[in-house]
Design an enzyme around this catalytic site. Structure first.
Site, PDB file in Angstrom:
ATOM      1  N   SER A 128       8.656 -13.417  -4.910  1.00 42.30           N
ATOM      2  CA  SER A 128       9.842 -13.722  -4.116  1.00 42.30           C
ATOM      3  C   SER A 128      10.931 -14.163  -5.070  1.00 42.30           C
ATOM      4  CB  SER A 128       9.543 -14.833  -3.104  1.00 42.30           C
ATOM      5  OG  SER A 128      10.673 -15.104  -2.298  1.00 42.30           O
ATOM      6  N   ARG A 182       7.739  -6.015  -4.075  1.00 47.25           N
ATOM      7  CA  ARG A 182       7.122  -6.384  -2.797  1.00 47.25           C
ATOM      8  C   ARG A 182       8.058  -6.012  -1.662  1.00 47.25           C
ATOM      9  NH1 ARG A 182       4.155  -6.770   0.972  1.00 47.25           N
ATOM     10  NH2 ARG A 182       2.746  -8.479   1.518  1.00 47.25           N
ATOM     11  N   THR A 218      11.030 -18.700   2.914  1.00 46.82           N
ATOM     12  CA  THR A 218       9.965 -19.673   2.674  1.00 46.82           C
ATOM     13  C   THR A 218      10.036 -20.837   3.650  1.00 46.82           C
ATOM     14  OG1 THR A 218       9.931 -19.071   0.323  1.00 46.82           O
ATOM     15  CG2 THR A 218       8.889 -21.150   0.942  1.00 46.82           C
ATOM     16  N   CYS A 227       8.154   4.865  -4.600  1.00 46.29           N
ATOM     17  CA  CYS A 227       7.118   3.987  -5.155  1.00 46.29           C
ATOM     18  C   CYS A 227       7.595   3.408  -6.484  1.00 46.29           C
ATOM     19  CB  CYS A 227       5.820   4.761  -5.364  1.00 46.29           C
ATOM     20  SG  CYS A 227       4.546   3.782  -6.209  1.00 46.29           S
ATOM     21  N   CYS A 257      -1.058   0.682  -8.443  1.00 46.35           N
ATOM     22  CA  CYS A 257      -0.467   0.075  -7.245  1.00 46.35           C
ATOM     23  C   CYS A 257      -0.232  -1.425  -7.420  1.00 46.35           C
ATOM     24  CB  CYS A 257      -1.372   0.326  -6.044  1.00 46.35           C
ATOM     25  SG  CYS A 257      -0.751  -0.336  -4.491  1.00 46.35           S
ATOM     26  N   CYS A 291       2.995  -3.279  -2.943  1.00 38.92           N
ATOM     27  CA  CYS A 291       4.298  -3.581  -2.337  1.00 38.92           C
ATOM     28  C   CYS A 291       4.389  -3.090  -0.901  1.00 38.92           C
ATOM     29  CB  CYS A 291       5.429  -3.006  -3.180  1.00 38.92           C
ATOM     30  SG  CYS A 291       5.584  -1.201  -3.125  1.00 38.92           S
ATOM     31  N   CYS A 305       5.162   2.575   0.450  1.00 38.74           N
ATOM     32  CA  CYS A 305       4.728   3.905   0.886  1.00 38.74           C
ATOM     33  C   CYS A 305       4.306   3.896   2.349  1.00 38.74           C
ATOM     34  CB  CYS A 305       3.593   4.409   0.003  1.00 38.74           C
ATOM     35  SG  CYS A 305       2.148   3.320  -0.069  1.00 38.74           S
TER      36      CYS A 305
END
Length: 535
Positions: free
Chosen positions: A51, A297, A333, A481, A504, A507, A510
């Site tokens: 984040s 992410r 958050t 991606c 990978c 995130c 896809c």
């Protein structure tokens, strides 16, 4: 097949992010006699957390009143805000910071480090926390209610056979299952569909955030400085913006957010981020520095109108799993912690923990009141940058009292086909800063997967990839991606889709942006995936 081992608790929480850990802490504060378990698919707590992050401290003050005496390892008081509109060669600094982005009194943190800091405080209260436990599927009782989760098997080969050391996943059963998986949670997606939780809400929307942590030469960093921008490198019809957060120890966190409702099938979120780093205001800051960690992410952005029902028989949703991020504030958050505490208070108020009634409680809370005020701001940008800015000013001035609500549609449906897509002028520049490409970026994510395990990116029909998708969209999975997972390769059998699952970074882009919705992200073995450091 032998019978699975079973562990039983009053409550099991899926996900050791800020929502899940805050929930567990608050529940044990209120009802220490309840047995509470938190499971986390990452190898260590915080390893999958990425984040910005600037946090509003109010909910944390309420949860842990003395936390400022022993703060998380990365925790820098906000000192200065800047908000810019960028062009390719320069920019304009706003004389006034938008109200939601004013950060006086807030803190810049590493959310991953903060979660690693929260975990032992939960354990001190008696919460059991199990990293490396990937919840593969929900469990149901005879009445059809959720009654826990099944942990994925370990030691399964790519072809489905059992390798030496195979271990059958255990069943964790509980009176209430709390889903705190973050954006586009694997179990949440299944349960939303099964229980029709989104029947009365708009489709959820998402962005992708790509972030790097840099170590810079001494003297460049101004601890507490917060920089946000919009404009270049995005075109006026693509939602995008940047952040640079100045930390301690000569470090900066830098990132770029691209809305996954973008239209151009040739748009590459990763390249947009790398271009932003080469802006003449940014590149001099980074030159001579080095990347410490990097990752990506999905970010949940649908807001008030996209919130599904957050309760179902035996389970409830909190945090980004529910979709509580405040987009104009660029913060979630505080909402995650609030929702976790609210869920704990809801369960603690009952003789026996039960999910019923939590949806109404959340919707009547300050969590939803905050989202309702800003519900029209992000959707307004679907009509372009300049309309979005005017709409944002109106919605801010009226505190969201407009008598209308802009609707949301699935992100994948915005993608235009090649023969109808506009070709915006990108004005991209030559890149010289690291990383050189996406594969080099994966190195900084420290992602690890045993390559001899079932592929966790399930494509329902790869023939579509080679024929229909190639013709209509040019295989955009190769571009959206951020980790180079998808490739169209040519061999003696012809063209085929190659899935580099070991790259990978989890995130979920896809699963969200695929225009045919034939890609499903499922959990790999527990402990697999990125190992983010201070992201």
């Amino acid at each position: 097949m032998s019978e699975r081992d079973v562990m039983e608790y009053d409550v099991v929480t899926v996900g050791a992010g800020p929502a899940g850990l805050s929930f567990a802490i608050r529940l044990k504060q209120l009802k220490p006699e309840l047995s509470v378990c938190v499971i986390e698919k990452a190898s260590t707590i915080g390893a999958h957390i990425l984040s910005g992050a600037v946090i509003e401290p109010g909910p944390l003050d309420e949860l842990l009143p003395g936390w400022r005496d022993n703060p998380p390892p990365v925790c820098v008081p906000a000192a200065e805000d800047e908000f810019w509109h960028l062009t390719r060669t320069g920019g304009t600094k706003f004389p006034v910071i938008p109200p939601g982005m004013a950060n006086h009194g807030n803190f810049i943190v590493s959310l991953g480090a903060m979660c690693a800091w929260l975990a032992p405080q939960a354990e001190a209260l008696g919460v059991e926390i199990y990293p490396g436990f990937a919840a593969a599927e929900p469990l149901f009782d005879e009445a059809g209610a959720v009654c826990g989760v099944r942990i994925g098997d370990m030691g399964v080969a790519r072809d489905g056979s059992h390798k030496p050391g195979y271990t059958q996943g255990i069943d964790i059963r509980a009176k209430v299952t709390v889903l705190a998986e973050g954006a586009r949670g694997h179990l949440t997606k299944q349960l939303v569909r099964k229980f029709g939780l989104d029947a009365e809400s708009d489709p959820q929307n998402f962005s992708i955030g790509i972030k790097e942590l840099w170590q810079l030469p001494a003297g460049r960093v101004k601890p507490g400085k917060i920089f946000h921008s919009f404009g270049w490198p995005a075109d006026t019809k693509t939602y995008g913006g940047s952040f640079i957060y100045h930390l301690d120890k000569d470090r900066v966190a830098i990132g770029y957010v691209s809305g996954l409702d973008y239209r151009d099938p040739n748009y590459q979120p990763y390249e947009a981020f790398q271009q932003f780093k080469h802006h003449p205001m940014v590149k001099p800051l980074l030159e001579g520095g080095e990347i410490l960690s990097a990752g990506a992410r999905a970010i949940v952005t649908g807001g008030w109108q996209s919130l599904p029902k957050v309760e179902m028989p035996g389970a409830l949703l909190i945090g980004d799993t529910a979709g509580l991020l405040n987009v104009p504030k660029v913060k979630g958050t505080h909402q995650a912690i609030r929702s976790g505490m609210l869920a704990a208070e809801h369960l603690a108020a009952q003789d026996a923990p039960a999910s019923a009634g939590f949806d109404a409680r959340l919707r009547a809370s300050p969590v939803m009141a905050e989202l309702k005020k800003v519900r029209n701001i992000k959707p307004g940008f679907k009509k372009g940058l300049w309309f979005g800015l005017l709409n944002s000013a109106w919605e801010t001035a009226t505190a969201g009292l407009s008598p209308w609500t802009w609707r949301c549609k699935p992100d994948w449906s915005s993608l235009q086909k090649l023969d109808e897509a506009e070709k915006p002028r990108r004005d991209y520049v030559e890149r010289t800063l690291p990383p050189r490409d996406r594969l080099a970026g994966v190195y900084f994510a420290a992602t690890e997967h045993d390559e001899d395990q079932p592929v966790h990116l399930k494509v329902a029909n790869t023939d579509i990839c080679i024929s229909q998708c190639a013709e209509e969209y040019g295989n955009p999975c190769q571009r959206f991606c951020p980790a180079g997972v998808y490739e169209i390769v040519q061999d003696e059998q012809g063209k085929r889709l190659q899935i580099n699952a070991a790259n990978c970074v989890h995130c979920k882009t896809c699963d969200i942006k695929d225009p045919y919705q034939i890609i499903t992200w499922v959990t790999p073995e527990g402990g697999s995936g990125p190992n983010y450091q201070n992201l």
